[in-house]
Design a protein around this motif. Structure first.
Motif, PDB file in Angstrom:
ATOM      1  N   THR A  17      44.426  48.691  56.060  1.00  0.00           N
ATOM      2  CA  THR A  17      43.762  47.563  55.412  1.00  0.00           C
ATOM      3  C   THR A  17      44.653  46.341  55.550  1.00  0.00           C
ATOM      4  O   THR A  17      45.753  46.427  56.092  1.00  0.00           O
ATOM      5  CB  THR A  17      43.464  47.876  53.926  1.00  0.00           C
ATOM      6  OG1 THR A  17      42.599  46.870  53.405  1.00  0.00           O
ATOM      7  CG2 THR A  17      44.734  47.921  53.073  1.00  0.00           C
ATOM      8  N   THR A  26      36.877  41.274  48.076  1.00  0.00           N
ATOM      9  CA  THR A  26      36.913  41.698  46.662  1.00  0.00           C
ATOM     10  C   THR A  26      37.505  40.650  45.712  1.00  0.00           C
ATOM     11  O   THR A  26      37.220  40.675  44.526  1.00  0.00           O
ATOM     12  CB  THR A  26      37.753  42.988  46.476  1.00  0.00           C
ATOM     13  OG1 THR A  26      39.141  42.665  46.661  1.00  0.00           O
ATOM     14  CG2 THR A  26      37.343  44.075  47.451  1.00  0.00           C
ATOM     15  N   ALA A  99      31.958  54.377  31.864  1.00  0.00           N
ATOM     16  CA  ALA A  99      32.704  53.804  32.998  1.00  0.00           C
ATOM     17  C   ALA A  99      32.880  52.291  32.841  1.00  0.00           C
ATOM     18  O   ALA A  99      33.363  51.828  31.809  1.00  0.00           O
ATOM     19  CB  ALA A  99      32.033  54.182  34.316  1.00  0.00           C
ATOM     20  N   SER A 140      38.561  52.603  51.048  1.00  0.00           N
ATOM     21  CA  SER A 140      37.377  51.981  50.446  1.00  0.00           C
ATOM     22  C   SER A 140      37.438  51.984  48.916  1.00  0.00           C
ATOM     23  O   SER A 140      36.704  51.250  48.267  1.00  0.00           O
ATOM     24  CB  SER A 140      36.097  52.668  50.930  1.00  0.00           C
ATOM     25  OG  SER A 140      36.007  53.965  50.388  1.00  0.00           O
ATOM     26  N   ILE A 144      40.607  48.892  45.262  1.00  0.00           N
ATOM     27  CA  ILE A 144      39.737  48.298  44.246  1.00  0.00           C
ATOM     28  C   ILE A 144      40.292  48.452  42.818  1.00  0.00           C
ATOM     29  O   ILE A 144      40.284  47.502  42.036  1.00  0.00           O
ATOM     30  CB  ILE A 144      38.336  48.968  44.272  1.00  0.00           C
ATOM     31  CG1 ILE A 144      37.759  48.977  45.685  1.00  0.00           C
ATOM     32  CG2 ILE A 144      37.389  48.359  43.231  1.00  0.00           C
ATOM     33  CD1 ILE A 144      37.082  47.739  46.135  1.00  0.00           C
ATOM     34  N   PHE A 145      40.727  49.684  42.487  1.00  0.00           N
ATOM     35  CA  PHE A 145      40.888  50.023  41.070  1.00  0.00           C
ATOM     36  C   PHE A 145      42.321  49.870  40.551  1.00  0.00           C
ATOM     37  O   PHE A 145      43.287  50.029  41.286  1.00  0.00           O
ATOM     38  CB  PHE A 145      40.399  51.456  40.828  1.00  0.00           C
ATOM     39  CG  PHE A 145      38.917  51.601  41.075  1.00  0.00           C
ATOM     40  CD1 PHE A 145      37.996  51.204  40.122  1.00  0.00           C
ATOM     41  CD2 PHE A 145      38.445  52.106  42.280  1.00  0.00           C
ATOM     42  CE1 PHE A 145      36.631  51.310  40.348  1.00  0.00           C
ATOM     43  CE2 PHE A 145      37.080  52.223  42.521  1.00  0.00           C
ATOM     44  CZ  PHE A 145      36.169  51.825  41.549  1.00  0.00           C
ATOM     45  N   LEU A 178      28.663  56.822  42.419  1.00  0.00           N
ATOM     46  CA  LEU A 178      30.027  56.634  41.919  1.00  0.00           C
ATOM     47  C   LEU A 178      30.381  57.891  41.142  1.00  0.00           C
ATOM     48  O   LEU A 178      29.936  58.080  40.022  1.00  0.00           O
ATOM     49  CB  LEU A 178      30.051  55.401  41.004  1.00  0.00           C
ATOM     50  CG  LEU A 178      31.316  54.564  40.992  1.00  0.00           C
ATOM     51  CD1 LEU A 178      31.057  53.249  40.319  1.00  0.00           C
ATOM     52  CD2 LEU A 178      32.462  55.284  40.340  1.00  0.00           C
ATOM     53  N   MET A 204      33.011  56.395  45.951  1.00  0.00           N
ATOM     54  CA  MET A 204      32.062  55.329  45.619  1.00  0.00           C
ATOM     55  C   MET A 204      31.314  54.875  46.871  1.00  0.00           C
ATOM     56  O   MET A 204      31.934  54.557  47.884  1.00  0.00           O
ATOM     57  CB  MET A 204      32.798  54.133  44.995  1.00  0.00           C
ATOM     58  CG  MET A 204      31.871  52.982  44.648  1.00  0.00           C
ATOM     59  SD  MET A 204      32.629  51.742  43.580  1.00  0.00           S
ATOM     60  CE  MET A 204      33.716  50.910  44.738  1.00  0.00           C
ATOM     61  N   SER A 207      28.598  49.816  48.774  1.00  0.00           N
ATOM     62  CA  SER A 207      27.518  48.862  49.046  1.00  0.00           C
ATOM     63  C   SER A 207      26.264  49.198  48.242  1.00  0.00           C
ATOM     64  O   SER A 207      25.494  48.308  47.877  1.00  0.00           O
ATOM     65  CB  SER A 207      27.230  48.747  50.540  1.00  0.00           C
ATOM     66  OG  SER A 207      27.126  50.010  51.100  1.00  0.00           O
ATOM     67  N   PHE A 210      26.933  47.840  44.873  1.00  0.00           N
ATOM     68  CA  PHE A 210      26.839  46.375  44.990  1.00  0.00           C
ATOM     69  C   PHE A 210      25.369  45.929  44.927  1.00  0.00           C
ATOM     70  O   PHE A 210      25.018  44.988  44.224  1.00  0.00           O
ATOM     71  CB  PHE A 210      27.482  45.926  46.309  1.00  0.00           C
ATOM     72  CG  PHE A 210      27.857  44.470  46.323  1.00  0.00           C
ATOM     73  CD1 PHE A 210      29.122  44.067  45.941  1.00  0.00           C
ATOM     74  CD2 PHE A 210      26.941  43.510  46.705  1.00  0.00           C
ATOM     75  CE1 PHE A 210      29.476  42.724  45.944  1.00  0.00           C
ATOM     76  CE2 PHE A 210      27.278  42.168  46.704  1.00  0.00           C
ATOM     77  CZ  PHE A 210      28.554  41.777  46.327  1.00  0.00           C
ATOM     78  N   HIS A 241      32.112  42.188  33.889  1.00  0.00           N
ATOM     79  CA  HIS A 241      32.998  43.215  34.439  1.00  0.00           C
ATOM     80  C   HIS A 241      33.571  42.712  35.763  1.00  0.00           C
ATOM     81  O   HIS A 241      32.852  42.173  36.603  1.00  0.00           O
ATOM     82  CB  HIS A 241      32.227  44.513  34.636  1.00  0.00           C
ATOM     83  CG  HIS A 241      32.992  45.527  35.416  1.00  0.00           C
ATOM     84  ND1 HIS A 241      34.304  45.831  35.140  1.00  0.00           N
ATOM     85  CD2 HIS A 241      32.648  46.298  36.491  1.00  0.00           C
ATOM     86  CE1 HIS A 241      34.727  46.735  36.006  1.00  0.00           C
ATOM     87  NE2 HIS A 241      33.752  47.032  36.834  1.00  0.00           N
ATOM     88  N   ARG A 246      32.812  38.629  44.451  1.00  0.00           N
ATOM     89  CA  ARG A 246      31.540  38.192  45.055  1.00  0.00           C
ATOM     90  C   ARG A 246      30.377  38.361  44.079  1.00  0.00           C
ATOM     91  O   ARG A 246      29.414  37.605  44.124  1.00  0.00           O
ATOM     92  CB  ARG A 246      31.281  38.973  46.351  1.00  0.00           C
ATOM     93  CG  ARG A 246      32.220  38.544  47.493  1.00  0.00           C
ATOM     94  CD  ARG A 246      31.825  39.198  48.796  1.00  0.00           C
ATOM     95  NE  ARG A 246      32.208  40.598  48.833  1.00  0.00           N
ATOM     96  CZ  ARG A 246      31.482  41.565  49.375  1.00  0.00           C
ATOM     97  NH1 ARG A 246      30.306  41.311  49.923  1.00  0.00           N
ATOM     98  NH2 ARG A 246      31.901  42.817  49.373  1.00  0.00           N
ATOM     99  N   SER A 273      37.676  49.107  35.308  1.00  0.00           N
ATOM    100  CA  SER A 273      36.554  49.809  34.676  1.00  0.00           C
ATOM    101  C   SER A 273      36.231  49.159  33.323  1.00  0.00           C
ATOM    102  O   SER A 273      36.236  47.936  33.214  1.00  0.00           O
ATOM    103  CB  SER A 273      36.906  51.302  34.568  1.00  0.00           C
ATOM    104  OG  SER A 273      35.879  52.045  33.987  1.00  0.00           O
ATOM    105  N   PHE A 301      28.795  46.817  34.064  1.00  0.00           N
ATOM    106  CA  PHE A 301      27.948  47.582  34.991  1.00  0.00           C
ATOM    107  C   PHE A 301      28.849  48.508  35.778  1.00  0.00           C
ATOM    108  O   PHE A 301      29.990  48.155  36.081  1.00  0.00           O
ATOM    109  CB  PHE A 301      27.186  46.633  35.924  1.00  0.00           C
ATOM    110  CG  PHE A 301      28.068  45.575  36.541  1.00  0.00           C
ATOM    111  CD1 PHE A 301      28.727  45.801  37.739  1.00  0.00           C
ATOM    112  CD2 PHE A 301      28.296  44.369  35.893  1.00  0.00           C
ATOM    113  CE1 PHE A 301      29.571  44.841  38.289  1.00  0.00           C
ATOM    114  CE2 PHE A 301      29.143  43.404  36.437  1.00  0.00           C
ATOM    115  CZ  PHE A 301      29.782  43.645  37.631  1.00  0.00           C
ATOM    116  N   GLY A 303      29.716  52.982  36.780  1.00  0.00           N
ATOM    117  CA  GLY A 303      29.464  54.424  36.843  1.00  0.00           C
ATOM    118  C   GLY A 303      28.418  54.892  35.848  1.00  0.00           C
ATOM    119  O   GLY A 303      28.353  54.436  34.720  1.00  0.00           O
TER     120      GLY A 303
END
Ligand code: ACO
Length: 314
Positions: A17, A26, A99, A140, A144-145, A178, A204, A207, A210, A241, A246, A273, A301, A303
């Protein structure tokens, strides 16, 4: 928040990445990782700080709710561990699993207990150690988390401010988008009857989630605005959240908002989360951004899939 930072540059050395992709797709630059720390430890610390800040003794609590997707045990719940450590002797305690909608769901439950006359003082904590279920070879999800905890005290009051209206929903038919199994699933290719395999990690379909948010988030925001007979331009803050910058931009455009009204801290903490909305509110309050009389829409919004919004006057 845990002290340890995991930056995009560090992730570049772990998976295929790069900083540019992560920031562009992100909005995240770094996140915090709770090394060798249980969810209950993060939750307890956040809960203690919220009680101190509110000037409330734990003995006065009627209810403790912990929103978490990463509890330490099947039982006891994180909330019961916290209840015991705080010495909140007369408090009922339970965890709430929603979640990334965790804090917003907790707000609705706390508000309902207070309106029903079943509690006067409630401690809501959201705490996550997502790093324990993230596969740090999966680019992926691992970018993110992040981990963390945040807490708020809810008190009964005669004033006409507080939680004005809420809208909570779920769409369980999309739950597979998820998923993080509680027990390692059997891997037919691995030796032994129940070898630990990466199936315990969070997966997850980014997309798909999303796409879901593109309709679910406006649905929840429209509903609370409608229920309160208000329009978006009357709202001082939108605190959503922090899943992806985006999504925040999409909401800014859709409602024609001044971007400064949509709070963003995903760059520093990633997706934490259910913690994210409470963490934003805490930062905003400490920075003097929250003033009496302001209206705030909070929206979660994620899991489940779960989603919901609340309109609050402070
Ligand atoms: N670095 C570089 N490339 C990557 C990375 C990465 N870290 N991750 C994925 N890619 C690649 C993919 O392999 C794919 O490549 P390909 O086109 O060659 O197949 C390409 O980038 C695009 O992948 P997408 O998954 O389509 O990327 P997308 O633009 O959808 O962004 C993301 C992915 C950030 C996960 C986005 O879908 C998202 O934010 N989804 C919503 C997440 C969310 O709201 N979750 C709910 C809360 S979470 C909770 O409840 C616990």
């Amino acid at each position: 928040m845990p002290d340890r930072k995991l930056t995009n540059e560090m992730l570049e050395r772990m998976v295929d990445t790069n900083d540019e992709w992560i920031v562009k797709r992100t909005g995240i630059r770094e996140r915090r990782i709770a090394q060798n720390t249980a969810t209950w430890e993060l939750a307890l610390e956040a809960g203690k700080r919220a009680l101190t800040d509110a000037g409330l003794d734990a003995a006065a609590l009627d209810l403790i709710i912990v929103g978490t997707a990463t509890p330490d045990f099947f039982t006891p719940s994180v909330s019961c561990i916290v209840q015991g450590k705080l010495g909140a002797e007369k408090a009922m305690a339970f965890d709430l699993s929603a979640a990334c909608s965790g804090f917003v769901y907790c707000v609705d439950v706390a508000d309902s207990f207070i309106r029903a006359g079943k509690a006067k003082n409630i401690l809501v904590i959201c705490a996550e150690t997502l790093s324990r279920i993230i596969d740090y070879t999966d680019r992926s999800t691992c970018v993110i988390f992040g981990d963390g905890a945040a807490a708020a005290v809810f008190q009964a009051s005669d004033a006409d401010d507080g939680v004005l209206t809420t809208y909570m929903r779920a769409n369980g038919t999309l739950g597979e988008c998820l998923k993080a199994p509680i027990l390692p699933e059997e891997d037919p290719l691995a030796p032994g009857p129940r070898a630990v395999c990466d199936h315990r990690f969070l997966k997850m379909a980014g997309s798909d989630v999303f796409r879901f948010t593109a309709t679910a988030v406006p649905e929840a925001i429209d509903a609370v605005l409608h229920q309160a007979n208000m329009t978006a331009d009357q709202i001082d803050w939108f605190v959503l959240h922090q899943a992806n910058v985006r999504i925040l931009h999409m909401i800014t455009t859709r409602y024609g908002l001044n971007p400064d009204k949509v709070y963003v801290n995903i760059d520093r903490y990633g997706n934490t989360s259910g913690v994210s909305v409470a963490l934003c509110l805490d930062e905003m309050r400490k920075a003097g951004k929250l003033q009496p009389g302001q209206h705030i829409v909070i929206c979660g919004f994620g899991g489940g899939l779960t989603y919901g919004a609340a309109l609050i006057r402070i």
